[in-house]
Each structure stands twice: as C-alpha cells, then as structure tokens.
Design a protein around this motif. Structure first.
Motif, PDB file in Angstrom:
ATOM      1  N   SER A 196       0.848  -1.191   0.000  1.00 27.23           N
ATOM      2  CA  SER A 196       0.000   0.000   0.000  1.00 27.23           C
ATOM      3  C   SER A 196       0.881   1.237   0.000  1.00 27.23           C
ATOM      4  O   SER A 196       1.947   1.245   0.608  1.00 27.23           O
ATOM      5  N   ASN A 197       0.413   2.267  -0.698  1.00 29.51           N
ATOM      6  CA  ASN A 197       1.069   3.569  -0.672  1.00 29.51           C
ATOM      7  C   ASN A 197       0.010   4.630  -0.960  1.00 29.51           C
ATOM      8  O   ASN A 197      -1.191   4.327  -0.918  1.00 29.51           O
ATOM      9  N   SER A 198       0.403   5.837  -1.285  1.00 31.83           N
ATOM     10  CA  SER A 198      -0.571   6.902  -1.504  1.00 31.83           C
ATOM     11  C   SER A 198      -1.438   6.667  -2.744  1.00 31.83           C
ATOM     12  O   SER A 198      -2.515   7.244  -2.871  1.00 31.83           O
ATOM     13  N   ALA A 199      -1.005   5.796  -3.657  1.00 25.82           N
ATOM     14  CA  ALA A 199      -1.747   5.555  -4.896  1.00 25.82           C
ATOM     15  C   ALA A 199      -2.583   4.285  -4.876  1.00 25.82           C
ATOM     16  O   ALA A 199      -3.464   4.114  -5.727  1.00 25.82           O
ATOM     17  N   THR A 200      -2.334   3.372  -3.931  1.00 28.04           N
ATOM     18  CA  THR A 200      -3.025   2.087  -3.946  1.00 28.04           C
ATOM     19  C   THR A 200      -3.099   1.510  -2.534  1.00 28.04           C
ATOM     20  O   THR A 200      -2.312   1.864  -1.662  1.00 28.04           O
ATOM     21  N   THR A 201      -4.047   0.591  -2.344  1.00 27.81           N
ATOM     22  CA  THR A 201      -4.193  -0.088  -1.062  1.00 27.81           C
ATOM     23  C   THR A 201      -4.322  -1.588  -1.310  1.00 27.81           C
ATOM     24  O   THR A 201      -5.141  -2.019  -2.125  1.00 27.81           O
ATOM     25  N   SER A 218      10.113   5.018   3.224  1.00 30.67           N
ATOM     26  CA  SER A 218       9.581   6.376   3.302  1.00 30.67           C
ATOM     27  C   SER A 218      10.407   7.332   2.463  1.00 30.67           C
ATOM     28  O   SER A 218      10.578   8.480   2.803  1.00 30.67           O
ATOM     29  N   SER A 266       9.149  11.339   0.609  1.00 38.81           N
ATOM     30  CA  SER A 266       7.919  11.731   1.308  1.00 38.81           C
ATOM     31  C   SER A 266       6.702  10.834   1.055  1.00 38.81           C
ATOM     32  O   SER A 266       5.612  11.138   1.484  1.00 38.81           O
ATOM     33  N   THR A 267       6.868   9.715   0.371  1.00 39.24           N
ATOM     34  CA  THR A 267       5.770   8.779   0.161  1.00 39.24           C
ATOM     35  C   THR A 267       5.993   7.559   1.037  1.00 39.24           C
ATOM     36  O   THR A 267       7.031   6.907   0.923  1.00 39.24           O
ATOM     37  N   SER A 313       5.373   3.812   1.906  1.00 42.46           N
ATOM     38  CA  SER A 313       4.925   2.561   1.298  1.00 42.46           C
ATOM     39  C   SER A 313       5.080   1.446   2.316  1.00 42.46           C
ATOM     40  O   SER A 313       6.088   1.376   3.021  1.00 42.46           O
TER      41      SER A 313
END
Length: 152
Positions: free
Chosen positions: A37-42, A127, A130-131, A133
């Motif tokens: 998971s990250n800011s674009a997907t879970t 990290s 700044s993203t 994961s």
C-alpha cells in the motif's frame, strides 16, 4: 511448497556470466506473494523473491507482481515474526539497479531466524521521497534452508 523439491520452498540455482551461461557460483531462492500500500493504492499485489548465497541476501520486491523490482528507494525497515512469536527487525538497502540487499550487520541474525522451521511473516516500510509505502508477505515454511545452503 513446490512439488518434488527436496528443499521445501527453497530452489537451488546458479548465477550466469555475461554470455548467459551458468557459473559455478550457486544461490538459493524462493518466491512468495503479498500486498503493498502507498498513496496511490491499497492492498495491491506484491511479488517477493529471496535470493541467498553464502555471503549475502537480497529481498526483491515487485509492486503489482510485475517483472521489474522496486528501484532506488534507499533503506527499507523490516520486521519479521515467526509462528512461535519470535521477532526480528532489520534493514535492507534498495539500490538504483533494483537490488535490495539485507544490510551486512543483519545477515547472520536473519539467517538464524530463517533456519528455524515454520511460517515467517514480514512487514516492510519505505519512506523515500515523502511517500510512505508498506509491504506485507509471508514465507509458508522456512524448513530446509540449512540443507539447501549446504548444496551451494
């Protein structure tokens, strides 16, 4: 567990030279899947490959279970937990070419951890830039690692 494999989940292989021909230098590997998971997907699909030889270990992470490993993320922080409750924390370094090496100072402890039979669960965090994961995966049964290592 792979059928007809005397080393459980572990598979013997050899490095290749510049011509794609097998060298005498061997290693063992295993594959598993998990999620990331990250800011674009879970909870998207993750492919994982462990590559172990006598001097080191790589834990290759493949987002969306595709053919190219994650590249240039810097350090990953890992936590591992065995079925018996034993835990271990370690770091890897993810190079620009995609190699994700277990830091030398953690190699022996991780090898000892994996040489015990049974399931081992892993979580990792990166990290960089700044993203945040997160990665989760398990090895179903780490039995026979020591035996496989003795054959390389």
């Amino acid at each position: 567990m792979k059928k007809n494999n005397i080393f459980g989940i572990w598979e013997l292989s050899h490095y290749v030279d510049d011509f794609g021909e097998k060298t005498q230098e061997g290693y063992i590997r295993t594959f598993c899947t998990g999620t990331f998971s990250n800011s674009a997907t879970t909870n998207s699909e993750l492919g994982v490959q462990f590559i172990i030889d006598k001097s080191g270990m790589r834990i290759q992470l493949y987002e969306y279970n595709r053919n190219h490993p994650i590249k240039g993320e810097g350090f990953f922080k890992f936590k591992a937990k065995r079925f018996d409750g034993e835990t271990l924390e370690f770091k890897t370094y993810n190079a620009e070419n995609g190699s994700n090496f277990v830091e030398e100072e953690y190699f022996e402890a991780l090898m000892t951890f994996l040489q015990k039979e049974g399931e081992a669960k892993f979580i990792a965090e990166s990290s960089s830039s700044s993203t945040l994961s997160n990665y989760k995966f398990s090895l179903t049964d780490t039995s026979y690692l020591k035996e496989a290592l003795s054959k390389i």
